[in-house]
Design an enzyme around this catalytic site. Structure first.
Site, PDB file in Angstrom:
ATOM      1  N   TYR A 268      71.094 -18.706  21.846  1.00 33.26           N
ATOM      2  CA  TYR A 268      70.222 -19.583  21.083  1.00 33.26           C
ATOM      3  C   TYR A 268      68.900 -18.854  20.823  1.00 33.26           C
ATOM      4  O   TYR A 268      68.595 -17.851  21.471  1.00 33.26           O
ATOM      5  CB  TYR A 268      70.001 -20.942  21.769  1.00 33.26           C
ATOM      6  CG  TYR A 268      69.489 -20.909  23.191  1.00 33.26           C
ATOM      7  CD1 TYR A 268      68.123 -20.903  23.469  1.00 33.26           C
ATOM      8  CD2 TYR A 268      70.373 -20.930  24.272  1.00 33.26           C
ATOM      9  CE1 TYR A 268      67.651 -20.918  24.760  1.00 33.26           C
ATOM     10  CE2 TYR A 268      69.913 -20.947  25.568  1.00 33.26           C
ATOM     11  CZ  TYR A 268      68.543 -20.938  25.812  1.00 33.26           C
ATOM     12  OH  TYR A 268      68.085 -20.944  27.111  1.00 33.26           O
ATOM     13  N   HIS A 318      68.979 -14.488  24.337  1.00 35.04           N
ATOM     14  CA  HIS A 318      68.388 -14.225  23.036  1.00 35.04           C
ATOM     15  C   HIS A 318      68.737 -12.810  22.588  1.00 35.04           C
ATOM     16  O   HIS A 318      68.819 -11.899  23.413  1.00 35.04           O
ATOM     17  CB  HIS A 318      66.858 -14.357  23.082  1.00 35.04           C
ATOM     18  CG  HIS A 318      66.384 -15.605  23.752  1.00 35.04           C
ATOM     19  ND1 HIS A 318      66.839 -16.857  23.400  1.00 35.04           N
ATOM     20  CD2 HIS A 318      65.473 -15.796  24.749  1.00 35.04           C
ATOM     21  CE1 HIS A 318      66.236 -17.760  24.146  1.00 35.04           C
ATOM     22  NE2 HIS A 318      65.423 -17.148  24.978  1.00 35.04           N
TER      23      HIS A 318
END
Length: 342
Positions: A268, A318
């Site tokens: 995400y 990430h």
């Protein structure tokens, strides 16, 4: 209907006469000194002024360059969704099923509370409407600085330049005290989540980025009873932020950033890229500071010396490298400017 048409024609005729007269006065005063006034020249000037007026009326802002201007870059137009709302409100709080399912998986919440009930409680405590300051106006030019936390801000002397923006967005635990020369002292909006919370000045709006239902519950608790003091790590049981200064980043907007801008890279988005895309939707010009590595290739925070700097890039949560590609591409098509510091 006939009356409406006559009024429209009169208004259009009046506009043309006004443009013609203005063009005549301005141009005649300029050229009469050196040459004889030419009706043909006036017609040409009128045409050019009319074109400029029509072009201006379709621009999304009054800046020299409006980042949301369509037709500049196909790459940008494919990704930028003009209809997406960055903030959660009482009016747009219903999530589509696929968005809700995706959002619940972000931090693998085992027994989440009912989202609808949580949102109802949330908006009994904090405002359920969008901050009017964030609403873009077509006749304005809102200049925004998004200040990341990179060590490349050290000895950059960007402070006064950053503070000169209309909005200054910061994120997570970033301090300003003691670093004002390099990072500035002004903050209008601070993006964070419970685990990255830091106390803010009274005039700063907190933008909560919720990665789970518990984050929304924490806002309610932290501004009232103080019963939640632990998520997956200890978090502040009570916060001093004024309730009317609390805004909520929309979970659907997080998914939009992930799908449209990151193309599914990482698990995400980071708070950094979420801040950047957020700024694209509320600002007319965007300048980035404190993103990326320093001049020696180290990825670390400007306020600390971290011997394992850069390890977070490979956590699998990430994709820092791909996020850097996105911001670099935005800069290459003149949608944003990136100040790289030292």
């Amino acid at each position: 209907m006939a009356t409406v048409r006559r009024r429209t024609l009169k208004a259009l005729a009046g506009l043309i006469v006004f443009i013609f007269f203005t063009s005549f006065v301005l141009n005649y005063s300029h050229i009469a000194v050196t040459t004889t006034w030419s009706p043909k020249q006036m017609v040409i000037e009128l045409s050019e002024n009319f074109k400029k007026l029509m072009t201006y009326s379709h621009r999304p802002c009054t800046c020299a360059h409006c980042l949301s201007q369509r037709g500049v870059s196909p790459w940008f137009d494919e990704r930028f969704n003009w209809s997406m709302q960055p903030l959660l409100t009482a009016q747009n709080a219903v999530l589509e099923d696929d968005t809700y399912s995706w959002w619940l998986r972000l931090q693998r919440e085992k027994r989440p509370s009912d989202l609808n009930d949580t949102v109802k409680m949330l908006f009994q405590v904090v405002p359920g409407h969008v901050d009017p300051l964030l609403e873009k106006k077509p006749w304005g030019c809102r200049r925004c600085a998004v200040v990341g936390n990179s060590g490349n801000l050290r000895e950059s002397s960007y402070g006064s330049q950053i503070d000169n923006h209309d909005f200054v967005l910061r994120m997570n635990k970033a301090p300003t005290a003691g670093f004002e020369v390099d990072v500035g002292s002004k903050t209008t909006h601070h993006l964070l989540y419970p685990e990255s919370f830091r106390e803010l000045a009274e005039n700063v709006s907190m933008v909560l980025v919720p990665f789970k239902t518990l984050d929304l519950e924490w806002v309610v608790s932290a501004t009232t009873t103080g019963t939640i003091s632990h998520t997956y790590v200890p978090v502040p049981a009570k916060i001093k932020v004024k309730k009317d200064r609390i805004l909520i980043y929309h979970p659907a907007f997080i998914k939009y950033v992930f799908d449209s801008w990151l193309q599914g890279h990482g698990r995400y988005p980071s708070t950094g890229i979420l801040s950047v895309i957020f700024s694209l939707h509320i600002c007319d010009e965007v300048d980035l500071y404190g993103f990326g590595a320093d001049s020696k290739g180290n990825w670390h925070h400007y306020w600390e010396n971290n011997p394992s700097a850069g390890a977070f890039r490979k956590t699998g949560v990430h994709d820092g490298d791909f996020e850097s590609v996105v911001t670099a591409t935005l800069a290459s098509i003149n949608k944003i400017r990136i100040f790289k510091g030292r």
